[in-house]
Design a protein around this motif. Structure first.
Motif, PDB file in Angstrom:
ATOM      1  N   LEU A 149       8.785   2.624  -3.724  1.00  0.00           N
ATOM      2  CA  LEU A 149       9.365   2.758  -2.520  1.00  0.00           C
ATOM      3  C   LEU A 149      11.201   3.292  -2.405  1.00  0.00           C
ATOM      4  N   LYS A 206       0.947  -1.195   0.348  1.00  0.00           N
ATOM      5  CA  LYS A 206      -0.368  -0.177   0.307  1.00  0.00           C
ATOM      6  C   LYS A 206       0.698   0.971   0.075  1.00  0.00           C
ATOM      7  N   LYS A 207       2.437   1.140  -1.188  1.00  0.00           N
ATOM      8  CA  LYS A 207       2.614   2.638  -1.100  1.00  0.00           C
ATOM      9  C   LYS A 207       2.721   3.233  -2.482  1.00  0.00           C
ATOM     10  N   GLU A 208       3.089   4.172  -2.694  1.00  0.00           N
ATOM     11  CA  GLU A 208       3.092   4.650  -4.154  1.00  0.00           C
ATOM     12  C   GLU A 208       4.064   5.003  -4.538  1.00  0.00           C
TER      13      GLU A 208
END
Length: 255
Positions: A192, A188-190
């Motif tokens: 990394l 759930k990250k835009e």
């Protein structure tokens, strides 16, 4: 792999490496046979290096491997919804008790939805099976799947292990990109981005992974891209759907 794991000391294990690159044209069965001197008299695990797996019950595998009374063979399988994926791998037929009676490499007719996933637990009898397995008529190689069928024909019990949550055969650059971006989505990250990456101000990054010690020369747009550790990016060209390693810049067909 060697750079990352080394001799295994930091993981409290001992790792030996065997170069089987010269054996690959002979087939996977011959590559497994090369490791025979290191296997002692116990059963062992074979995990193909181009397979990405998420397992839902690793402990079950651990118990089988550590049980000296269990001398059966096991093939890790998945209930595959996409028939084409089974046709690219191999099918597995078994009875109601999970005992396997037939495996077929790259089948054209599917008996069920079971797909072999490239992870096996073998007893020592697999080496006898490999010795008795001829080259395949299609590719002229000593196929591991054919050795499995020989093992079954030798009356060594083979059972399915239905422990796969998700898998991917990472053979093409599309697979590498898709697997990484799927894992990014699960986090759930835009994006990394490593803290050690050198990225100029003004660089626009979306849905991408940038590894450690990456160097980006100019502010550019990066989208749907994976940049491996220690890679360098020069120039002002935008990047979309790329996998970049220290040695190559590869464009994927889709994401």
């Amino acid at each position: 792999i060697i750079d990352y794991f080394g001799n295994g000391g930091k993981f409290r294990v001992k790792i030996n490496y065997i170069d089987v690159s010269s054996d690959y044209p002979e087939g996977l069965a011959k590559a497994v046979e090369r490791a025979r001197p290191l296997m002692g008299k116990e059963k062992f695990v074979v995990f193909l290096g181009d397979i990405f797996l998420e397992l839902k019950n690793v402990e079950k595998i651990r118990k089988i491997v550590s049980n000296p009374a269990d001398n059966n063979a096991y093939i890790v399988v998945k209930h595959e919804k996409n028939p084409e994926e089974i046709k690219k791998n191999f099918s597995v037929e078994c009875g109601s008790d999970g005992r396997i009676f037939r495996v077929v490499e790259k089948p054209t007719v599917l008996p069920n939805d079971l797909k072999g996933c490239g992870l096996y637990i073998f007893p020592q009898e697999i080496f006898k099976a490999i010795e008795q397995t001829p080259r395949s008529p299609t590719r002229g190689m000593f196929e591991l799947t054919n050795a499995l069928q020989t093992l079954i024909d030798l009356k060594v019990p083979n059972f399915i292990l239905d422990v796969v949550e998700n898998d991917a055969n990472i053979t093409f650059i599309n697979d590498v990109l898709n697997v990484n971006l799927e894992e990014l989505k699960k986090l759930k990250k835009e994006s990394l981005i490593s803290e050690t990456a050198v990225i100029p101000e003004g660089t626009k990054i979306s849905n991408s992974i940038i590894g450690s010690n990456v160097f980006i020369e100019k502010p550019i747009t990066i989208k749907n891209t994976v940049i491996f550790a220690n890679s360098k990016v020069y120039g002002s060209e935008s990047l979309e759907n790329y996998v970049i390693t220290p040695r190559q810049k590869l464009l994927a067909n889709k994401v």
